[in-house]
Design an enzyme around this catalytic site. Structure first.
Site, PDB file in Angstrom:
ATOM      1  N   LYS A 112     -26.860  47.348 -23.927  1.00 23.36           N
ATOM      2  CA  LYS A 112     -27.003  46.143 -23.092  1.00 23.36           C
ATOM      3  C   LYS A 112     -26.329  46.436 -21.771  1.00 23.36           C
ATOM      4  CE  LYS A 112     -28.629  41.874 -23.589  1.00 23.36           C
ATOM      5  NZ  LYS A 112     -29.797  41.509 -24.421  1.00 23.36           N
TER       6      LYS A 112
HETATM    7  P1  NAD Z   1     -33.744  32.996 -18.638  1.00 22.60           P
HETATM    8  O1  NAD Z   1     -32.772  33.318 -17.581  1.00 22.60           O
HETATM    9  O2  NAD Z   1     -35.206  33.184 -18.374  1.00 22.60           O
HETATM   10  O3  NAD Z   1     -33.557  31.463 -19.114  1.00 22.60           O
HETATM   11  C1  NAD Z   1     -32.327  30.935 -19.530  1.00 22.60           C
HETATM   12  C2  NAD Z   1     -32.469  29.413 -19.622  1.00 22.60           C
HETATM   13  O4  NAD Z   1     -31.245  28.875 -20.125  1.00 22.60           O
HETATM   14  C3  NAD Z   1     -32.728  28.738 -18.284  1.00 22.60           C
HETATM   15  O5  NAD Z   1     -33.538  27.585 -18.472  1.00 22.60           O
HETATM   16  C4  NAD Z   1     -31.311  28.311 -17.863  1.00 22.60           C
HETATM   17  O6  NAD Z   1     -31.315  27.230 -16.927  1.00 22.60           O
HETATM   18  C5  NAD Z   1     -30.760  27.888 -19.210  1.00 22.60           C
HETATM   19  N1  NAD Z   1     -29.289  27.889 -19.268  1.00 22.60           N
HETATM   20  C6  NAD Z   1     -28.424  28.782 -18.733  1.00 22.60           C
HETATM   21  N2  NAD Z   1     -27.156  28.414 -18.989  1.00 22.60           N
HETATM   22  C7  NAD Z   1     -27.244  27.266 -19.719  1.00 22.60           C
HETATM   23  C8  NAD Z   1     -26.284  26.397 -20.290  1.00 22.60           C
HETATM   24  N3  NAD Z   1     -24.972  26.615 -20.133  1.00 22.60           N
HETATM   25  N4  NAD Z   1     -26.733  25.315 -20.975  1.00 22.60           N
HETATM   26  C9  NAD Z   1     -28.057  25.073 -21.106  1.00 22.60           C
HETATM   27  N5  NAD Z   1     -29.013  25.855 -20.593  1.00 22.60           N
HETATM   28  C10 NAD Z   1     -28.601  26.944 -19.902  1.00 22.60           C
HETATM   29  O7  NAD Z   1     -33.296  33.841 -19.933  1.00 22.60           O
HETATM   30  P2  NAD Z   1     -34.186  34.225 -21.182  1.00 22.60           P
HETATM   31  O8  NAD Z   1     -34.748  35.585 -20.944  1.00 22.60           O
HETATM   32  O9  NAD Z   1     -35.068  33.084 -21.550  1.00 22.60           O
HETATM   33  O10 NAD Z   1     -33.042  34.432 -22.291  1.00 22.60           O
HETATM   34  C11 NAD Z   1     -32.514  33.333 -23.041  1.00 22.60           C
HETATM   35  C12 NAD Z   1     -31.784  33.856 -24.260  1.00 22.60           C
HETATM   36  O11 NAD Z   1     -32.682  34.650 -25.052  1.00 22.60           O
HETATM   37  C13 NAD Z   1     -30.599  34.779 -23.961  1.00 22.60           C
HETATM   38  O12 NAD Z   1     -29.634  34.622 -24.966  1.00 22.60           O
HETATM   39  C14 NAD Z   1     -31.205  36.177 -24.073  1.00 22.60           C
HETATM   40  O13 NAD Z   1     -30.225  37.168 -24.351  1.00 22.60           O
HETATM   41  C15 NAD Z   1     -32.140  35.950 -25.238  1.00 22.60           C
HETATM   42  N6  NAD Z   1     -33.231  36.924 -25.345  1.00 22.60           N
HETATM   43  C16 NAD Z   1     -34.103  37.119 -24.323  1.00 22.60           C
HETATM   44  C17 NAD Z   1     -35.147  38.017 -24.476  1.00 22.60           C
HETATM   45  C18 NAD Z   1     -36.193  38.218 -23.410  1.00 22.60           C
HETATM   46  O14 NAD Z   1     -37.178  38.930 -23.677  1.00 22.60           O
HETATM   47  N7  NAD Z   1     -36.072  37.625 -22.236  1.00 22.60           N
HETATM   48  C19 NAD Z   1     -35.270  38.746 -25.673  1.00 22.60           C
HETATM   49  C20 NAD Z   1     -34.366  38.509 -26.713  1.00 22.60           C
HETATM   50  C21 NAD Z   1     -33.343  37.592 -26.531  1.00 22.60           C
END
Ligand code: NAD
Length: 419
Positions: A112
């Site tokens: 990561k």
């Molecule tokens: P992103 O940046 O696209 O979206 C994150 C969302 O969470 C946004 O709507 C943001 O406003 C919201 N957010 C941020 N802080 C917050 C808080 N304190 N309270 C409420 N909402 C909050 O990110 P993403 O890619 O959608 O990733 C989200 C989660 O999924 C993370 O934990 C990431 O590690 C995990 N993840 C992502 C992927 C991927 O392919 N993008 C894969 C596996 C896991």
């Protein structure tokens, strides 16, 4: 909860879950220490001149790449741009990637990375410079058969395109150096929605096993970024009623169900869910304890913790985000009879499709969208079945079974290679 506390909880939680699995597998101290240690942790400082009106202010950012384990294949894991990124958080997330890639049985290890930066304070040009300097400094530890980054919180296909460009300057055109790229540069059909699609697919399987019909099940989703929005869209297509959504600023509620396409358009136009027509405002704290069938935390770590776990009213919690429950919250929910689908299974659709993207890049042969989705569902379904069988056989919960399975695979690869 403060950012610092979230990070401590994140590391503690990851270690706690692992220790539970180590106990279940009866591993000795030396083996535990090896599995908890990172292969390599790299920290770089990245100076950037930011344009503020007529002045050019120098700002130095810290960037990290933690490579946890590569017994089963090249290091693989996302890159996060967020103000609260730190080494401890990245280390915990890198470990999680090792277990996730092993669980869905793809030939990758776990890593990561991230930069501690508030991207809302940077224009696109500064963000591009920051990304490319990060790649310059990290390029000795990256490589198509060594370490392949991907998107995570705060990063996008555009950021992946900048990584590809910077790496290709010294290595020739190398699309397989990064996944989650735009399709035009070798990205995979289906990658953008893959994590959310996988979350919805796994939710459907678990709901069916719990005799919870998805048609008209009420669903609450925290986080409306890449993962949350695509999970919401797919679940709505599968017949579920999405009654509440939130982002970092606030949430929205509508008991009759929120029109997800409408919400996506509203966010594209305004940047936030706030004031979405046809909904009532709700805070993130209220959203997490709403009565519902399925709760999907899809934002950041530790949002379900000892402050709210007793009040959660869902039948099923699906961890779309990484480490969204603290270990204490996990225990509380289990004791209350709430089924928790662990992150390493629930959100593995992202890394699975990243693997398919990497394979397509190496083959220089793109696959059709349907092929990607069919293969994604087949592998995820198989992993879910294996976890369920093991949980049943060992009379344990889904998380411990998932960790057991993943750790056994990593251990076996390390033993075969003579690590
Ligand atoms: P992103 O940046 O696209 O979206 C994150 C969302 O969470 C946004 O709507 C943001 O406003 C919201 N957010 C941020 N802080 C917050 C808080 N304190 N309270 C409420 N909402 C909050 O990110 P993403 O890619 O959608 O990733 C989200 C989660 O999924 C993370 O934990 C990431 O590690 C995990 N993840 C992502 C992927 C991927 O392919 N993008 C894969 C596996 C896991």
């Amino acid at each position: 909860m403060s950012a610092e506390r979230i990070h401590c909880q994140c590391q503690d939680t990851q270690t706690h879950f692992l220790e539970r699995a180590f106990d279940s597998l009866q591993l000795g101290d030396a083996q535990r220490e090896l599995l908890l240690s990172s292969f390599r942790e790299t920290t770089v400082s990245i100076p950037v001149r930011l344009h503020r009106g007529d002045s050019h202010e120098l700002q130095t950012y810290l960037g990290y790449r933690v490579q946890h384990n590569h017994a089963r294949g090249p290091f693989k894991g996302g890159l996060r741009f967020h103000p609260s990124v730190n080494l401890g958080e990245i280390r915990a997330l890198a470990q999680l990637m090792t277990w996730k890639t092993a669980l869905v049985d793809i030939p990758f290890g776990g890593a990561k990375g991230g930069i501690a930066v508030d991207t809302t304070q940077l224009d696109a040009h500064s963000l591009e410079i920051l990304t490319k300097r990060f790649v310059q400094k990290m390029s000795p530890v990256l490589g198509v058969h060594h370490d392949v980054p991907a998107p995570d919180v705060g990063t996008s296909p555009q950021v992946m395109a900048w990584i590809l460009e910077e790496y290709s300057k010294t290595h020739g055109f190398t699309p397989a150096i990064v996944t989650g790229k735009p399709i035009e540069l070798g990205g995979s059909a289906g990658r953008l929605e893959a994590t959310g699609h996988g979350v919805a697919f796994i939710t459907g399987l678990v709901a069916a096993d719990q005799s919870l019909p998805l048609a008209d099940a009420s669903v609450v989703i925290q986080g409306f970024g890449n993962v949350g929005s695509h999970a919401a869209r797919r679940l709505a297509e599968m017949g579920a009623r999405i009654i509440a959504l939130s982002d970092a600023r606030s949430g929205v509620f509508c008991n009759a169900g929120i029109d997800i396409e409408h919400a996506q358009r509203h966010v594209a136009e305004t940047g936030w869910l706030e004031n979405l027509p046809g909904t009532e405002p709700i805070s993130n704290a209220e959203l997490l304890v709403l009565p519902c069938d399925i709760l999907i935390p899809a934002a950041i770590e530790a949002t379900i913790n000892c402050e709210n776990a007793e009040a959660v009213q869902a039948r099923l919690v699906v961890e779309a985000a990484n480490i969204p429950l603290t270990h204490r919250a996990d225990t509380t929910l289990r004791e209350r009879g709430i089924t928790v689908v662990p992150d390493l299974l629930a959100n593995a659709g992202g890394v699975l499709t990243s693997y398919y993207e990497w394979v397509q890049n190496l083959q220089e042969f793109p696959w059709e969208h349907d092929t990607v989705i069919q293969r994604l569902e087949k592998r995820l379904g198989r992993a879910y079945q294996q976890v369920c069988n093991l949980a049943h056989q060992r009379d344990t919960d889904l998380r411990t079974a998932a960790y057991d399975l993943a750790i056994e695979r990593v251990n076996r690869a390390m033993a075969l290679r003579g690590f």
